[in-house]
Scaffold this motif. Structure first.
Motif, mmCIF file in Angstrom:
data_model
loop_
_atom_site.group_PDB
_atom_site.id
_atom_site.type_symbol
_atom_site.label_atom_id
_atom_site.label_comp_id
_atom_site.label_asym_id
_atom_site.label_seq_id
_atom_site.Cartn_x
_atom_site.Cartn_y
_atom_site.Cartn_z
ATOM 1 N N UNK A 1 41.289 50.175 -14.437
ATOM 2 C CA UNK A 1 40.781 49.034 -15.188
ATOM 3 C C UNK A 1 39.984 49.490 -16.409
ATOM 4 N N UNK A 2 40.388 49.060 -17.609
ATOM 5 C CA UNK A 2 39.579 49.388 -18.788
ATOM 6 C C UNK A 2 38.132 48.904 -18.656
ATOM 7 N N UNK A 3 37.926 47.757 -18.007
ATOM 8 C CA UNK A 3 36.572 47.253 -17.821
ATOM 9 C C UNK A 3 35.738 48.229 -16.984
ATOM 10 N N UNK A 4 36.312 48.750 -15.902
ATOM 11 C CA UNK A 4 35.561 49.694 -15.057
ATOM 12 C C UNK A 4 35.300 50.999 -15.804
ATOM 13 N N UNK A 5 36.246 51.439 -16.628
ATOM 14 C CA UNK A 5 36.014 52.653 -17.413
ATOM 15 C C UNK A 5 34.908 52.432 -18.440
ATOM 16 N N UNK A 6 34.839 51.242 -18.999
ATOM 17 C CA UNK A 6 33.764 50.925 -19.939
ATOM 18 C C UNK A 6 32.414 50.871 -19.213
ATOM 19 N N UNK A 7 32.402 50.401 -17.978
ATOM 20 C CA UNK A 7 31.177 50.420 -17.170
ATOM 21 C C UNK A 7 30.702 51.857 -16.999
ATOM 22 N N UNK B 1 43.987 52.114 -23.757
ATOM 23 C CA UNK B 1 43.537 50.726 -23.863
ATOM 24 C C UNK B 1 42.015 50.656 -23.902
ATOM 25 N N UNK B 2 41.354 51.429 -23.071
ATOM 26 C CA UNK B 2 39.889 51.452 -23.050
ATOM 27 C C UNK B 2 39.357 51.948 -24.388
ATOM 28 N N UNK B 3 39.971 53.008 -24.901
ATOM 29 C CA UNK B 3 39.582 53.555 -26.202
ATOM 30 C C UNK B 3 39.712 52.482 -27.293
ATOM 31 N N UNK B 4 40.821 51.764 -27.310
ATOM 32 C CA UNK B 4 41.028 50.719 -28.316
ATOM 33 C C UNK B 4 39.977 49.621 -28.196
ATOM 34 N N UNK B 5 39.607 49.265 -26.966
ATOM 35 C CA UNK B 5 38.547 48.272 -26.771
ATOM 36 C C UNK B 5 37.209 48.805 -27.289
ATOM 37 N N UNK B 6 36.947 50.078 -27.030
ATOM 38 C CA UNK B 6 35.679 50.687 -27.434
ATOM 39 C C UNK B 6 35.527 50.723 -28.955
ATOM 40 N N UNK B 7 36.612 50.959 -29.681
ATOM 41 C CA UNK B 7 36.496 51.100 -31.132
ATOM 42 C C UNK B 7 36.706 49.785 -31.876
ATOM 43 N N UNK B 8 36.959 48.707 -31.161
ATOM 44 C CA UNK B 8 37.250 47.422 -31.801
ATOM 45 C C UNK B 8 36.165 47.012 -32.804
ATOM 46 N N UNK B 9 34.920 47.287 -32.524
ATOM 47 C CA UNK B 9 33.846 46.888 -33.426
ATOM 48 C C UNK B 9 33.288 48.005 -34.281
ATOM 49 N N UNK B 10 33.909 49.180 -34.235
ATOM 50 C CA UNK B 10 33.402 50.323 -34.992
ATOM 51 C C UNK B 10 33.845 50.206 -36.455
#
Length: 186
Positions: free
Chosen positions: A27-33, A108-117
């Motif tokens: 889960x990208x959400x769990x990786x972001x956690x 996918x997690x990486x893409x979510x992380x950089x969305x606001x960079x």
């Protein structure tokens, strides 16, 4: 041997513990956690607010990560208005864990992380290499050793947080001229 210096953990299908860990990391959400809890403890409520999810949903994800050893509860503390809070901290186990099929989740997690960079804050590099098996293995081991060296140093108390993402994959682009295979271009 320190836990950080141990070899990579290869999760294999068919082992119930490995299957549970694979699901936890799927889960990208769990990786972001895990990223949010890497350098400081966070409560379920804080994580839910930071990631914009319902606290009940977040609790499910936090429990999954705790049960599989990727997240650990720290001693309770008093929060706002004296409410009991349990902060959680990433254990570092995910760093050493490699799993089948996990690369797309990481992307996918990486893409979510950089969305606001901001564009000027994102330094990305893409390099093509042509390596034999021995040199590919050397490259992978040296890169892992460098990353592990920095991880083992621990966080700089006065530092800013950064993320590093790297992917090594076969280049499926065929050579322009089959007879040029083995030649180097400059």
């Amino acid at each position: 041997m320190a836990a950080d210096r141990e070899e990579r953990i290869e999760l294999r299908r068919g082992d119930p513990e490995a299957e549970a860990r694979m699901r936890a990391l799927s889960s990208p959400l769990r990786l972001r956690v895990l990223r949010l809890c890497a350098f400081e403890s966070r409560t379920n409520k804080e994580l839910a607010e930071l990631l914009g999810v319902n606290p009940g949903t977040m609790l499910h994800h936090v429990r999954t990560l705790v049960q599989t050893g990727f997240l650990a509860a720290e001693p309770e503390r008093s929060g706002a208005q004296g409410a009991r809070e349990v902060p959680y901290r990433a254990t570092g186990l995910s760093w050493r864990t490699s799993m089948p099929g996990g690369s797309y989740v990481l992307v996918e997690t990486f893409l979510q992380q950089i969305a606001g960079v901001a564009d000027e804050d994102l330094d990305a590099t893409w390099l093509g290499l042509k390596l034999n098996d021995e040199h590919k293995s050397e490259f992978q081991h040296r890169l892992y050793a460098l990353l592990n060296e920095f991880k083992e140093r621990g966080a700089d108390p006065d530092g800013d947080t950064y993320s590093f993402f790297s992917a090594l994959h076969p280049d499926l682009n065929p050579p322009a001229n089959p007879s040029s295979v083995g030649e180097r271009s400059g």
